[in-house]
Design a protein around this motif. Sequence first.
Motif, PDB file in Angstrom:
ATOM      1  N   GLY A 170      -4.906   1.499   5.468  1.00 21.89           N
ATOM      2  CA  GLY A 170      -4.350   2.313   3.164  1.00 21.89           C
ATOM      3  C   GLY A 170      -6.222   2.319   3.491  1.00 21.89           C
ATOM      4  N   VAL A 171      -6.927   2.302   3.957  1.00 22.90           N
ATOM      5  CA  VAL A 171      -8.191   3.242   4.037  1.00 22.90           C
ATOM      6  C   VAL A 171      -7.763   4.098   4.435  1.00 22.90           C
ATOM      7  CG1 VAL A 171     -11.061   3.447   5.067  1.00 22.90           C
ATOM      8  CG2 VAL A 171      -9.985   1.397   3.650  1.00 22.90           C
ATOM      9  N   VAL A 172      -7.625   4.217   6.091  1.00 20.05           N
ATOM     10  CA  VAL A 172      -7.779   5.755   6.543  1.00 20.05           C
ATOM     11  C   VAL A 172      -7.020   6.552   5.837  1.00 20.05           C
ATOM     12  CG1 VAL A 172      -6.424   6.801   8.716  1.00 20.05           C
ATOM     13  CG2 VAL A 172      -7.665   4.462   9.413  1.00 20.05           C
ATOM     14  N   VAL A 173      -5.569   5.953   5.166  1.00 22.00           N
ATOM     15  CA  VAL A 173      -4.375   7.042   3.956  1.00 22.00           C
ATOM     16  C   VAL A 173      -5.334   7.540   3.603  1.00 22.00           C
ATOM     17  CG1 VAL A 173      -2.338   6.887   2.354  1.00 22.00           C
ATOM     18  CG2 VAL A 173      -2.765   5.595   5.390  1.00 22.00           C
ATOM     19  N   SER A 208       1.477   7.988   1.479  1.00 19.54           N
ATOM     20  CA  SER A 208      -0.143   7.204   1.509  1.00 19.54           C
ATOM     21  C   SER A 208       0.984   5.883   1.673  1.00 19.54           C
ATOM     22  CB  SER A 208      -1.324   7.338   0.645  1.00 19.54           C
ATOM     23  OG  SER A 208       0.094   6.698  -0.750  1.00 19.54           O
ATOM     24  N   VAL A 209       1.817   5.676   1.120  1.00 16.23           N
ATOM     25  CA  VAL A 209       2.530   4.735   1.228  1.00 16.23           C
ATOM     26  C   VAL A 209       3.591   4.400   2.684  1.00 16.23           C
ATOM     27  CG1 VAL A 209       5.172   3.353   0.431  1.00 16.23           C
ATOM     28  CG2 VAL A 209       3.078   4.210  -0.655  1.00 16.23           C
ATOM     29  N   ALA A 210       3.857   5.708   2.867  1.00 13.83           N
ATOM     30  CA  ALA A 210       4.820   5.683   4.137  1.00 13.83           C
ATOM     31  C   ALA A 210       3.966   5.925   5.878  1.00 13.83           C
ATOM     32  CB  ALA A 210       5.552   7.523   4.879  1.00 13.83           C
ATOM     33  N   LEU A 211       2.606   6.182   5.294  1.00 14.05           N
ATOM     34  CA  LEU A 211       1.877   6.385   6.160  1.00 14.05           C
ATOM     35  C   LEU A 211       0.421   5.182   6.307  1.00 14.05           C
ATOM     36  CD1 LEU A 211       0.006   8.061   8.414  1.00 14.05           C
ATOM     37  CD2 LEU A 211      -1.211   9.347   6.659  1.00 14.05           C
ATOM     38  N   TRP A 212       1.064   4.430   5.604  1.00 13.18           N
ATOM     39  CA  TRP A 212       0.271   2.769   5.407  1.00 13.18           C
ATOM     40  C   TRP A 212       1.449   2.004   5.971  1.00 13.18           C
ATOM     41  CZ3 TRP A 212      -0.951   0.138   0.034  1.00 13.18           C
ATOM     42  CH2 TRP A 212      -1.457  -1.005   0.252  1.00 13.18           C
ATOM     43  N   TRP A 213       2.686   2.315   6.593  1.00 18.05           N
ATOM     44  CA  TRP A 213       3.385   1.563   6.272  1.00 18.05           C
ATOM     45  C   TRP A 213       3.277   1.787   7.976  1.00 18.05           C
ATOM     46  CZ3 TRP A 213       8.466   1.192   4.465  1.00 18.05           C
ATOM     47  CH2 TRP A 213       9.965   0.024   5.622  1.00 18.05           C
ATOM     48  N   ALA A 214       3.234   2.908   8.701  1.00 14.26           N
ATOM     49  CA  ALA A 214       3.581   3.424   9.703  1.00 14.26           C
ATOM     50  C   ALA A 214       1.859   2.961  10.331  1.00 14.26           C
ATOM     51  CB  ALA A 214       3.483   4.501   9.969  1.00 14.26           C
ATOM     52  N   LEU A 215       0.485   3.156   9.584  1.00  9.85           N
ATOM     53  CA  LEU A 215      -1.031   2.785  10.426  1.00  9.85           C
ATOM     54  C   LEU A 215      -0.570   1.072  10.963  1.00  9.85           C
ATOM     55  CD1 LEU A 215      -3.057   5.604   9.120  1.00  9.85           C
ATOM     56  CD2 LEU A 215      -1.990   5.505  11.418  1.00  9.85           C
ATOM     57  N   ALA A 216       0.098   0.527   9.974  1.00  9.58           N
ATOM     58  CA  ALA A 216       0.029  -0.912   9.657  1.00  9.58           C
ATOM     59  C   ALA A 216       0.437  -1.584  10.799  1.00  9.58           C
ATOM     60  CB  ALA A 216       0.075  -1.157   8.198  1.00  9.58           C
ATOM     61  N   THR A 217       1.642  -0.999  11.609  1.00 13.93           N
ATOM     62  CA  THR A 217       2.394  -1.361  12.860  1.00 13.93           C
ATOM     63  C   THR A 217       0.953  -1.265  13.783  1.00 13.93           C
ATOM     64  OG1 THR A 217       2.655   0.747  12.991  1.00 13.93           O
ATOM     65  CG2 THR A 217       4.751  -0.703  12.066  1.00 13.93           C
ATOM     66  N   VAL A 218       0.452  -0.915  14.048  1.00 14.35           N
ATOM     67  CA  VAL A 218      -0.991  -0.588  14.985  1.00 14.35           C
ATOM     68  C   VAL A 218      -1.862  -0.975  14.791  1.00 14.35           C
ATOM     69  CG1 VAL A 218      -2.530   1.321  16.360  1.00 14.35           C
ATOM     70  CG2 VAL A 218       0.127   2.106  15.743  1.00 14.35           C
TER      71      VAL A 218
END
Length: 137
Positions: free
Chosen positions: A88-91, A71-81
């Motif tokens: 954070g909610v999506v993750v 979730s940390v990695a995905l949150w970071w990746a989605l935060a760029t979009v």
Amino acid sequence: MTDTTPSEAKAAETSLGALLGEVTRDISTLMRQEVALAKAELKQSAAQSAKAGGLLGGAGYGALMAIFFLSVALWWALATVMGGGWAGVVVAVIWAVIAAILYVTGRRQLNEVQGAPQTVETLKEIPETLKRNEENR
């Protein structure tokens, strides 16, 4: 002319003490066999329950670790979009779905545990057997 049953013939030829001794031995043997059967069935059920419990525990721990690191990695990746909060909610929703699937799978295995069905069936037959012997008197 009435035909006598083998039980009636034996009862007529054998003393009451011998008959009671035989009945006592038979009941004792039956109870020992039932206890042995119950032990075997409960041992098998306990092993299945332990396996299902281990799977549920492993699923919980795995879900926790996966949620944390991925979730940390995905949150970071989605935060760029999108914004960091929505990422954070999506993750969180993604990992909640995964945890639910693991829970349902473990729960299904736990529900497959049968207990001691053969012991229950054979114990139900004892009163019926005794009734049949009483009816033949």
